[in-house]
Design a protein around this motif. Structure first.
Motif, PDB file in Angstrom:
ATOM      1  N   VAL A   1      -9.405   2.728  16.328  1.00 31.75           N
ATOM      2  CA  VAL A   1     -10.056   3.807  15.588  1.00 31.75           C
ATOM      3  C   VAL A   1      -9.798   3.651  14.084  1.00 31.75           C
ATOM      4  CG1 VAL A   1     -10.063   6.317  15.186  1.00 31.75           C
ATOM      5  CG2 VAL A   1     -10.072   5.419  17.517  1.00 31.75           C
ATOM      6  N   ALA A   2      -8.556   3.400  13.703  1.00 31.67           N
ATOM      7  CA  ALA A   2      -8.201   3.280  12.284  1.00 31.67           C
ATOM      8  C   ALA A   2      -8.848   2.057  11.642  1.00 31.67           C
ATOM      9  CB  ALA A   2      -6.684   3.218  12.127  1.00 31.67           C
ATOM     10  N   THR A   3      -8.974   0.980  12.380  1.00 31.69           N
ATOM     11  CA  THR A   3      -9.604  -0.232  11.858  1.00 31.69           C
ATOM     12  C   THR A   3     -11.107  -0.038  11.688  1.00 31.69           C
ATOM     13  OG1 THR A   3      -7.903  -1.587  12.908  1.00 31.69           O
ATOM     14  CG2 THR A   3      -9.918  -2.709  12.274  1.00 31.69           C
ATOM     15  N   GLN A   4     -11.732   0.608  12.652  1.00 30.76           N
ATOM     16  CA  GLN A   4     -13.182   0.834  12.598  1.00 30.76           C
ATOM     17  C   GLN A   4     -13.572   1.916  11.588  1.00 30.76           C
ATOM     18  OE1 GLN A   4     -14.046   1.709  16.698  1.00 30.76           O
ATOM     19  NE2 GLN A   4     -13.743  -0.414  17.344  1.00 30.76           N
TER      20      GLN A   4
ATOM     21  N   LEU B   1       6.646   3.012  15.734  1.00 24.99           N
ATOM     22  CA  LEU B   1       5.224   3.221  15.435  1.00 24.99           C
ATOM     23  C   LEU B   1       4.919   2.974  13.959  1.00 24.99           C
ATOM     24  CD1 LEU B   1       4.550   6.389  17.614  1.00 24.99           C
ATOM     25  CD2 LEU B   1       3.550   4.113  17.963  1.00 24.99           C
ATOM     26  N   LYS B   2       5.792   3.417  13.073  1.00 20.28           N
ATOM     27  CA  LYS B   2       5.590   3.163  11.637  1.00 20.28           C
ATOM     28  C   LYS B   2       5.554   1.669  11.367  1.00 20.28           C
ATOM     29  CE  LYS B   2       7.477   7.512  10.005  1.00 20.28           C
ATOM     30  NZ  LYS B   2       8.551   8.240   9.353  1.00 20.28           N
ATOM     31  N   SER B   3       6.483   0.944  11.951  1.00 19.47           N
ATOM     32  CA  SER B   3       6.501  -0.514  11.792  1.00 19.47           C
ATOM     33  C   SER B   3       5.237  -1.135  12.375  1.00 19.47           C
ATOM     34  CB  SER B   3       7.741  -1.096  12.473  1.00 19.47           C
ATOM     35  OG  SER B   3       7.697  -2.495  12.449  1.00 19.47           O
ATOM     36  N   PHE B   4       4.851  -0.693  13.550  1.00 15.37           N
ATOM     37  CA  PHE B   4       3.673  -1.227  14.234  1.00 15.37           C
ATOM     38  C   PHE B   4       2.408  -1.034  13.397  1.00 15.37           C
ATOM     39  CE2 PHE B   4       0.050  -0.569  17.099  1.00 15.37           C
ATOM     40  CZ  PHE B   4       0.049  -1.759  17.799  1.00 15.37           C
ATOM     41  N   PHE B   5       2.174   0.184  12.915  1.00 18.04           N
ATOM     42  CA  PHE B   5       0.947   0.470  12.177  1.00 18.04           C
ATOM     43  C   PHE B   5       0.960  -0.098  10.760  1.00 18.04           C
ATOM     44  CE2 PHE B   5       0.720   4.244  15.132  1.00 18.04           C
ATOM     45  CZ  PHE B   5      -0.346   3.750  15.872  1.00 18.04           C
ATOM     46  N   HIS B   6       2.087   0.037  10.064  1.00 22.43           N
ATOM     47  CA  HIS B   6       2.114  -0.318   8.650  1.00 22.43           C
ATOM     48  C   HIS B   6       2.481  -1.771   8.392  1.00 22.43           C
ATOM     49  CE1 HIS B   6       2.900   4.240   8.192  1.00 22.43           C
ATOM     50  NE2 HIS B   6       1.621   3.998   8.314  1.00 22.43           N
ATOM     51  N   LYS B   7       3.464  -2.302   9.111  1.00 21.17           N
ATOM     52  CA  LYS B   7       3.889  -3.677   8.862  1.00 21.17           C
ATOM     53  C   LYS B   7       3.093  -4.683   9.673  1.00 21.17           C
ATOM     54  CE  LYS B   7       8.467  -2.400   7.339  1.00 21.17           C
ATOM     55  NZ  LYS B   7       9.823  -2.131   7.754  1.00 21.17           N
TER      56      LYS B   7
ATOM     57  N   ASN C   1      -0.915  -3.337   8.991  1.00 21.29           N
ATOM     58  CA  ASN C   1      -1.268  -2.976   7.618  1.00 21.29           C
ATOM     59  C   ASN C   1      -2.323  -1.872   7.564  1.00 21.29           C
ATOM     60  OD1 ASN C   1      -0.930  -3.166   4.850  1.00 21.29           O
ATOM     61  ND2 ASN C   1      -2.606  -4.630   4.631  1.00 21.29           N
ATOM     62  N   LEU C   2      -2.169  -0.864   8.397  1.00 23.88           N
ATOM     63  CA  LEU C   2      -3.113   0.257   8.442  1.00 23.88           C
ATOM     64  C   LEU C   2      -2.578   1.400   7.587  1.00 23.88           C
ATOM     65  CD1 LEU C   2      -3.983   0.126  12.234  1.00 23.88           C
ATOM     66  CD2 LEU C   2      -5.536  -0.383  10.333  1.00 23.88           C
ATOM     67  N   GLN C   3      -3.075   1.496   6.374  1.00 26.29           N
ATOM     68  CA  GLN C   3      -2.593   2.517   5.447  1.00 26.29           C
ATOM     69  C   GLN C   3      -3.185   3.892   5.734  1.00 26.29           C
ATOM     70  OE1 GLN C   3      -0.003   1.611   3.591  1.00 26.29           O
ATOM     71  NE2 GLN C   3      -0.335  -0.346   4.609  1.00 26.29           N
ATOM     72  N   ASN C   4      -4.235   3.949   6.565  1.00 24.35           N
ATOM     73  CA  ASN C   4      -4.847   5.244   6.889  1.00 24.35           C
ATOM     74  C   ASN C   4      -4.205   5.913   8.102  1.00 24.35           C
ATOM     75  OD1 ASN C   4      -6.005   3.131   8.430  1.00 24.35           O
ATOM     76  ND2 ASN C   4      -7.872   4.276   8.799  1.00 24.35           N
ATOM     77  N   VAL C   5      -3.151   5.302   8.658  1.00 24.91           N
ATOM     78  CA  VAL C   5      -2.430   5.892   9.789  1.00 24.91           C
ATOM     79  C   VAL C   5      -1.124   6.495   9.280  1.00 24.91           C
ATOM     80  CG1 VAL C   5      -1.301   5.467  12.007  1.00 24.91           C
ATOM     81  CG2 VAL C   5      -3.400   4.235  11.427  1.00 24.91           C
TER      82      VAL C   5
ATOM     83  N   LYS D   1       1.762 -14.664   7.342  1.00 18.86           N
ATOM     84  CA  LYS D   1       1.535 -13.712   8.431  1.00 18.86           C
ATOM     85  C   LYS D   1       1.470 -14.477   9.748  1.00 18.86           C
ATOM     86  CE  LYS D   1      -0.986  -9.610   9.381  1.00 18.86           C
ATOM     87  NZ  LYS D   1      -1.688  -8.535   8.854  1.00 18.86           N
ATOM     88  N   THR D   2       2.270 -14.031  10.707  1.00 18.43           N
ATOM     89  CA  THR D   2       2.259 -14.696  12.005  1.00 18.43           C
ATOM     90  C   THR D   2       1.484 -13.861  12.996  1.00 18.43           C
ATOM     91  OG1 THR D   2       4.321 -13.632  12.625  1.00 18.43           O
ATOM     92  CG2 THR D   2       4.490 -15.821  11.624  1.00 18.43           C
TER      93      THR D   2
END
Length: 170
Positions: A56-59, A88-94, A97-101, A4-5
């Protein structure tokens, strides 16, 4: 984490508060559950919502967060996934790694934008909502629109432990 970079902090990155205006810093650092952005292109509305969504998703990892991109089907843009949705999908998920978004496209017309959004909010699990590219209807429809907005806010507030409803007008 192996492989992970870490991206270098720069403009458009939450950690680069040096680039924020005073108004942007207040929005990001204070917990504002209900925000309506109305401004011209390239003023940072999407970036602020995107970064607040990460916070918000992290907290709140057990709560859903829906990031909606409105698609104006009046001009035939309703059927295809937009570049913004893909980014946005790439930003949040890749990247985060926010699976709740969950990123959603919302095909609608200006007069039905909030009623379409209300339908989504009431048929999905409780969560916070970030809505980008919101389309304002003609002034003659503002009274109906404001009732839908009030219902939307009330539903999210009643269903979610730490509710957020952020809207950015196109």
């Amino acid at each position: 984490a192996k492989g992970k970079t870490k991206a270098k902090a720069g403009q458009g990155d939450f950690q680069s508060i040096i680039f924020w205006t005073n108004e942007q810093a207040k929005i990001m650092l204070w917990d504002q559950p209900f925000v309506f952005f109305n401004g011209p292109w390239s003023t940072g509305k999407t970036m602020l919502m995107r970064e607040k969504a990460v916070m918000v998703a992290t907290q709140n990892p057990t709560e859903k967060l829906f990031f909606v991109v409105v698609r104006d089907k009046t001009y035939g843009f309703g059927k295809k996934t937009s570049l913004l949705e893909m980014e946005l999908k790439s930003f949040f998920h890749k990247q985060h790694n926010l699976q709740n978004v969950e990123v959603l496209g919302l095909p609608t017309s200006p007069v039905n934008t909030l009623s379409s959004l209300l339908k989504e909010v009431t048929t999905r699990p409780p969560g916070s909502w970030m809505v980008d590219e919101l389309i304002m209807p003609e002034p003659k429809d503002h009274q109906h629109w404001s009732k839908d907005l009030e219902q939307l806010q009330n539903h999210i507030e009643a269903q979610t432990r730490k509710p957020h409803l952020w809207l950015a007008c196109a």
